[in-house]
Design an enzyme around this catalytic site. Structure first.
Site, short mmCIF file in Angstrom:
data_model
loop_
_atom_site.label_atom_id
_atom_site.label_comp_id
_atom_site.label_asym_id
_atom_site.label_seq_id
_atom_site.Cartn_x
_atom_site.Cartn_y
_atom_site.Cartn_z
N GLU A 75 0.77 -1.26 0.00
CA GLU A 75 0.00 0.00 0.00
C GLU A 75 0.79 1.30 0.00
O GLU A 75 0.22 2.35 0.28
CB GLU A 75 -0.97 0.01 1.19
CG GLU A 75 -2.12 -0.96 1.05
CD GLU A 75 -3.19 -0.79 2.13
OE1 GLU A 75 -2.96 -0.07 3.11
OE2 GLU A 75 -4.27 -1.40 1.98
C1 BMA Z 1 -4.64 -2.89 4.76
C2 BMA Z 1 -3.54 -3.85 5.09
C3 BMA Z 1 -3.10 -3.72 6.49
C4 BMA Z 1 -4.23 -3.44 7.38
C5 BMA Z 1 -5.54 -3.82 6.75
C6 BMA Z 1 -6.72 -3.51 7.60
O1 BMA Z 1 -4.31 -1.59 4.91
O2 BMA Z 1 -2.54 -3.79 4.17
O3 BMA Z 1 -2.10 -2.74 6.60
O4 BMA Z 1 -4.06 -4.09 8.58
O5 BMA Z 1 -5.70 -3.17 5.53
O6 BMA Z 1 -6.87 -2.14 7.82
#
Ligand code: BMA
Length: 829
Positions: free
Chosen positions: A444
């Protein structure tokens, strides 16, 4: 073979220095008096050692996480005395090898500083030839968890400003599992210690490192395989290597001679395998694995050997323009594969507790639930070899992130060099695993930069994802695709039209799950819905007085900001929100199950417009209220069973959207299927209000719309049930049911579920269940027995028998099983 190896696993001693002054006090010296130090265990971590010595309470229990926050502020020293024999000391090279040091560490042998480490993700080898002596030797390792991290942050924050690691601003400077600094499903417990195996090795001429075999070209007729062995030598030397590749009645042998340089070199050999037995993802074929071995000869004397497995398969990522944008399909051995699975997070906050058995149980559950892919998420670790060995054997493809997550990263030379060194070792260690089908730069980062980090001049760390990682992969692998990030595409990082996509509108933006039905993502790398773990697990970790939604200790086990609020709000849209935790837990778990079923069945019905859906998240690192399908105690939540059913190769799930009911037959098998398809509208007492019987032919690997009806054209009444079933040659291969109203609005009859239990083999029982009225989400329970039902939390359609197998761990009589077995349906009053 004249190589020596002495394991350093087992007993050590350890001590914390509050003033971070161990070196000044001479803790590295042989004569330093460590009598008062506490016993420690390697592999281990500071917290586990403190726990074993009763210095800290269990950080997972109650509000204890807060009470152990001091631990990383200390400096931590580990010492061990070893005896070394004269034979060992005669060897040209004596090395101290750590498979993992967490993280900023300095290592001394007999008072001599032999090296430093700054990265948890790689092994470390230190030459100790000059430091060791005959007899007693003292090894000392010092860890400075926070001290160095904060120094780095202070030094560079002027240059970078915020790197947007909101949870812990120094985190991006430390090459350490990022989740350990706290995540929205995990506690803040930054560890320190010798977290993987440690040993002393000694050799004369040369020693082997990693061995891997890469499929360079693959067809049904032949495959070209390159075997590569790393080799270490103290000085240039001519060595001979004998490579053997064998399996399925074939044996190929190749010898190579090479003058190797001092330091690390590699030896290579190519094989041609006629009519190879290919490796396939689970559900698409067998997981054939060849054996590869290498023997290393120095002056005709065998001096080392190694062995590995090789799965022969090709993998490509097809991204071609189409009417919805651009496809995103993994093509394995020429066949498009729909990727079904979840995201894997580290299986404990204290990693040395993750045993081969824990891997086996979690991955076994994933395989049983028809998963064929897991994403090793970038905020965790590159897992142990045992994890990837199991994925190879089970046919679970791995989407492998590099360990960078949700922040920008420094770009100074030392950091970029470290990123390169880390990537080189990771790729060399893991490239031989057929299961890994894609390397991915991070979690991300590009998406968050574009959407959240408004005050940033540019994205720091980008050279790692755009240059260093693809270069290393090109150089050392070249047999699978690379993605700079997830979610990602060149144009837009989280598009519905191209690339991989995360849907966090649902749940985190508090949008309800029917919105999944509008998401046309091409490959979903993340989407999820939270639920509490089993009450039994919570009761192990929370005081009974805290087993309620308003207790601070309960709240401390939910890490998402406003998580409990979202849990309640989204629950109230579908279910009653009871005050008692037992029913609250079950209802919230069913809500998660229905949300994920909706998502998964929708995306599978779009096969291959959408070609993958990976649920956030498979597992937990501690007892949490989180998105996981399987809780920390390895108990599957109801969603696990819903997903297992939704991931079967042939499904025809009911989809209700904007006043219409749809069904697609998804045939994810290699054969065209002739199916009898039955759609019915029933009263809860079984009375049929409407029935349709049809035949449908669905070609291999296609999805076809077979039902599309407006609800207001059907004789829908209050409290009625939509059902669908698929039969093949008179056998039901899939069934689904759905009430038209929300569960909270239903008037359900109280079913009398008739059960008949038979012993079906060693530790296996067969339970048949039937009810004259609709029974929703029937929960099977085996009381105190240890075991697992193959299915659970399913609906009983009136007068239709359901058979479920149950396997228990220790033998029990039929009587005993019948006594403890219970079943109950929603609302579980
Ligand atoms: C995304 C993932 C994690 C996180 C999840 C829930 O952002 O990549 O970083 O724990 O969603 O929010």
């Amino acid at each position: 073979m004249a190589n020596f190896e002495l394991s350093l696993n087992g007993s050590w001693k350890f001590k914390g220095f509050v003033e971070c002054n161990g070196e000044e006090l001479g803790a590295y010296r042989v004569e330093y008096d460590d009598d008062g130090w506490l016993p420690a265990k390697v592999p281990g971590t500071v917290h586990l050692d403190l726990l074993a010595n009763n210095v800290i309470p269990d950080p997972f229990k109650d509000l204890n996480e807060e009470k152990v926050q001091w631990a990383p502020e200390n400096e931590w020293w580990y010492r061990k005395e070893i005896e070394l024999s004269p034979e060992l000391l005669e060897k040209q090279v004596v090395e101290l090898v750590f498979d993992g040091l967490d993280t900023f560490a300095t290592v001394w042998v007999n008072g001599v500083k032999v090296g430093e480490a700054n990265n948890m993700f790689t092994s470390w080898r230190f030459n100790i030839s000059k430091a060791v002596k005959d007899g007693r030797n003292v090894i000392a390792v010092c860890f400075k968890p926070y001290k160095v991290a904060f120094e780095l942050e202070r030094k560079y924050s002027g240059k970078y400003g915020s790197l947007h690691a909101e949870n812990f601003s120094a985190r991006p400077y430390v090459r350490k599992a990022q989740y350990s600094f706290g995540w929205d499903w995990g506690p803040t417990l930054p560890t320190a210690g010798i977290w993987r195996n440690a040993r002393v090795i000694a050799y004369d001429k040369a020693k082997l490192g990693y061995l891997a075999a890469l499929p360079l070209e693959v067809s049904e007729d032949k495959a070209k395989i390159k075997a590569i062995a790393d080799v270490y030598a103290p000085k240039p030397y001519v060595v001979k290597a004998k490579f053997v590749m064998e399996g399925f009645g074939q044996r190929n042998e190749k010898q190579v001679s090479k003058r190797i340089a001092s330091g690390k070199s590699c030896l290579e050999s190519e094989f041609e395998i006629a009519k190879p037995h290919l490796w396939w993802p689970r559900g698409y074929g067998a997981q054939n694995l060849y054996n590869v071995s290498v023997e290393l000869y120095c002056a005709e004397v065998l001096c080392d050997k190694a062995a590995a497995k090789c799965g022969i398969r090709s993998v490509k990522l097809l991204q071609e323009p189409d009417d919805e944008g651009k496809s995103f399909i993994f093509i394995v051995n020429g066949l498009p594969v729909f990727c079904k699975g979840a995201n894997w997070v580290p299986a404990d906050s204290f990693l040395p507790r993750v045993t081969a058995d824990r891997y086996q149980r979690l991955l076994g559950l994933a395989a049983e639930a028809n998963f064929n892919m897991l994403r090793v998420w970038g905020g965790g670790i590159y897992e142990d070899n045992a994890f990837y060995d199991l994925c190879d054997r089970l046919g679970i493809m791995v989407w492998q992130d590099f360990m960078y997550a949700s922040s920008a990263y420094p770009e100074d030379d030392w950091f970029l060099k470290e990123a390169e060194r880390e990537a080189e070792e990771v790729v060399r260690r893991l490239r031989g695993h057929a299961c890994i089908v894609v390397w991915c730069g991070n979690n991300e980062v590009q998406w968050q930069y574009k959407t959240l980090w408004k005050d940033t001049p540019r994205l720091f760390g980008l050279p790692i994802f755009e240059k260093i990682l693809p270069d290393v992969i090109g150089r050392l692998d070249g047999t699978r695709p690379y993605r700079p990030s997830s979610p990602y595409d060149e144009g837009e990082p989280n598009s519905e039209h191209e690339g991989s996509r995360n849907n966090w509108i649902v749940w985190s933006k508090q949008v309800d799950y029917p919105a999944y039905l509008d998401d046309k993502g091409r490959f979903l790398t993340e989407f999820g819905w939270q639920a509490p773990p089993t009450l039994e697990l919570l009761s192990e970790y929370l005081d009974s007085a805290d087993l309620n939604l308003d207790s601070p200790a309960f709240d401390a086990h939910e890490k998402q900001v406003d998580g409990l609020k979202i849990l309640r709000t989204l629950l109230s849209l579908h279910y009653p929100v009871p005050e008692d935790l037992k029913r609250f837990t079950l209802y919230a778990q069913l809500n998660q199950a229905e949300a994920l079923k909706t998502a998964v069945t929708h995306w599978r019905s779009r096969m291959f417009k959408t070609s993958g859906c990976l649920i956030w998240q498979l597992n937990d690192c501690w007892p949490a209220i989180s998105w996981s399908l399987i809780d920390y105690g390895l108990n599957p939540k109801p969603a696990y069973y819903f997903v297992k059913r939704a991931f079967q190769p042939v499904i025809a799930p009911l989809i209700v959207k904007q006043g219409k009911v749809y069904a697609y037959i998804v045939n994810e098998t290699s054969k065209s299927l002739e199916l009898d398809f039955k759609f019915e509208l029933l009263k809860f007492n079984g009375e049929s209000l409407h029935a349709e019987n049809r035949k449908a032919t669905t070609p291999a690997y296609t999805s076809a719309l077979v039902l599309n009806e407006a609800l207001d054209t059907l004789p829908v009444v209050d409290n009625c049930l939509l059902t669908i079933s698929l039969e093949r040659n008179g056998i039901i291969v899939y069934e689904d049911s759905k009430t038209v109203q929300e569960p909270k609005d239903l008037k359900l009859p109280i079913p009398k579920i008739k059960t008949d239990i038979k012993k079906a083999g060693d530790r296996t029982f067969k339970i048949s269940l039937e009810s004259t009225v609709y029974a929703k989400a029937v929960k099977l329970d085996m009381g105190g027995l240890d075991g697992r039902f193959e299915d659970n939390f399913f609906d009983l359609i009136p007068n239709r028998q359901k058979i479920v197998k149950c396997k228990i761990k220790h033998n029990a009589s039929l009587n005993k099983f019948q006594e403890t077995f219970k079943c109950q349906s929603y609302p579980y009053t």
